[in-house]
Design a protein around this motif. Structure first.
Motif, PDB file in Angstrom:
ATOM      1  N   PHE A 150      -1.921  19.534   4.027  1.00  0.00           N
ATOM      2  CA  PHE A 150      -1.149  18.242   3.765  1.00  0.00           C
ATOM      3  C   PHE A 150      -0.004  18.515   2.851  1.00  0.00           C
ATOM      4  O   PHE A 150       0.610  17.591   2.315  1.00  0.00           O
ATOM      5  CB  PHE A 150      -2.071  17.087   3.491  1.00  0.00           C
ATOM      6  N   VAL A 151       0.275  19.894   2.934  1.00  0.00           N
ATOM      7  CA  VAL A 151       1.094  20.113   1.467  1.00  0.00           C
ATOM      8  C   VAL A 151       2.464  19.436   1.529  1.00  0.00           C
ATOM      9  O   VAL A 151       3.233  19.158   0.865  1.00  0.00           O
ATOM     10  CB  VAL A 151       1.280  21.645   1.511  1.00  0.00           C
ATOM     11  N   ALA A 165       3.098  16.661   3.549  1.00  0.00           N
ATOM     12  CA  ALA A 165       2.793  15.471   3.919  1.00  0.00           C
ATOM     13  C   ALA A 165       3.219  14.569   2.551  1.00  0.00           C
ATOM     14  O   ALA A 165       3.254  15.218   1.745  1.00  0.00           O
ATOM     15  CB  ALA A 165       1.554  15.194   4.177  1.00  0.00           C
ATOM     16  N   MET A 169      -7.554  13.111   1.152  1.00  0.00           N
ATOM     17  CA  MET A 169      -8.364  13.223   0.211  1.00  0.00           C
ATOM     18  C   MET A 169      -9.712  12.214   0.220  1.00  0.00           C
ATOM     19  O   MET A 169     -10.819  12.423   0.108  1.00  0.00           O
ATOM     20  CB  MET A 169      -7.867  12.950  -1.101  1.00  0.00           C
ATOM     21  N   ALA A 204       2.634  11.414  -0.430  1.00  0.00           N
ATOM     22  CA  ALA A 204       1.619  11.237  -0.920  1.00  0.00           C
ATOM     23  C   ALA A 204       0.566  10.262  -0.464  1.00  0.00           C
ATOM     24  O   ALA A 204      -0.568  10.376  -0.723  1.00  0.00           O
ATOM     25  CB  ALA A 204       2.134  10.527  -2.527  1.00  0.00           C
ATOM     26  N   GLU A 242      -0.291  10.096   2.734  1.00  0.00           N
ATOM     27  CA  GLU A 242      -1.089  10.826   3.496  1.00  0.00           C
ATOM     28  C   GLU A 242      -1.847  11.877   2.871  1.00  0.00           C
ATOM     29  O   GLU A 242      -3.160  12.133   3.390  1.00  0.00           O
ATOM     30  CB  GLU A 242      -0.030  11.608   4.647  1.00  0.00           C
ATOM     31  N   GLN A 243      -1.500  12.349   1.932  1.00  0.00           N
ATOM     32  CA  GLN A 243      -2.561  13.286   0.998  1.00  0.00           C
ATOM     33  C   GLN A 243      -3.564  12.424   0.345  1.00  0.00           C
ATOM     34  O   GLN A 243      -4.847  13.018   0.627  1.00  0.00           O
ATOM     35  CB  GLN A 243      -1.555  13.917   0.049  1.00  0.00           C
ATOM     36  N   ARG A 244      -3.344  11.324   0.046  1.00  0.00           N
ATOM     37  CA  ARG A 244      -4.464  10.384  -0.663  1.00  0.00           C
ATOM     38  C   ARG A 244      -5.436  10.049   0.536  1.00  0.00           C
ATOM     39  O   ARG A 244      -6.485  10.128   0.285  1.00  0.00           O
ATOM     40  CB  ARG A 244      -3.787   9.273  -1.275  1.00  0.00           C
ATOM     41  N   PRO A 295      -6.570  20.460   1.992  1.00  0.00           N
ATOM     42  CA  PRO A 295      -5.177  20.078   1.376  1.00  0.00           C
ATOM     43  C   PRO A 295      -4.010  20.902   1.608  1.00  0.00           C
ATOM     44  O   PRO A 295      -2.942  20.507   1.895  1.00  0.00           O
ATOM     45  CB  PRO A 295      -5.547  20.565  -0.092  1.00  0.00           C
TER      46      PRO A 295
END
Length: 173
Positions: free
Chosen positions: A37-38, A40, A49, A42, A44-46, A34
């Motif tokens: 992707f701080v 990035a 994950m 939402a 891209e973060q999803r 994570p």
């Protein structure tokens, strides 16, 4: 079905190089961490994950010989096993299951630690022999027979867990 072998760029085979698997797992998890992707958005973060979850699921599959074998069968047949509808057709093995359960129950009632140790060794030996037979069936692409070995191994794994529970109860006394 997601191909767990492809996620780790490994050949589809029952024997997996566990050191290489661990090495590739660490690389993938580091790239999907994570902290990377701080900044990035939402989405891209999803996605990261989700990929991390896929990597963890693939690792779990490849580390467990039963799950690994089932993945190989599914990848080669296009069919996944429905454990809810599975029931072994091997009457001899069903009888063996009953005998083992009865023996474990008798051992627990008598609180015989030596008998429990001996029983655990026999179950471990049976598991090892069945894993060898499973590997042979997979190598020969005998998918239905390999699936039957997976069912039997699932039972033996559960029996080994029950043996451990009996051990814990015996040694608590």
């Amino acid at each position: 079905m997601t191909n767990p072998f492809a996620i780790f760029d490994l050949p589809i085979a029952f024997n997996v190089d566990q050191a290489l698997l661990s090495e590739r797992y660490l690389v993938l998890q580091k790239s999907l961490h994570p902290d990377n992707f701080v900044t990035a958005d939402a989405q891209e973060q999803r996605i990261a994950m989700q990929k991390s979850t896929e990597v963890n699921d693939a690792l779990k599959t490849l580390k467990d010989p039963i799950l690994r074998a089932e993945a190989i069968i599914a990848l080669n047949t296009g069919k996944t096993q429905d454990l809810e509808q599975k029931s072994t057709q091997d009457v001899t093995f069903l009888m063996q299951q009953l005998e083992w359960r009865e023996e474990l129950e008798n051992i627990e009632q008598s609180q015989d630690e030596n008998a429990l140790e001996s029983f655990a060794k026999r179950v471990k030996k049976e598991t090892k022999e069945m894993l060898t037979a499973l590997e042979a069936q997979l190598n020969e692409q005998q998918w239905p027979t390999a699936a039957q070995f997976c069912d039997k191994l699932r039972f033996l794994k559960k029996l080994a867990d029950e043996i451990s529970q009996v051990e814990e109860r015996l040694f608590e006394l």
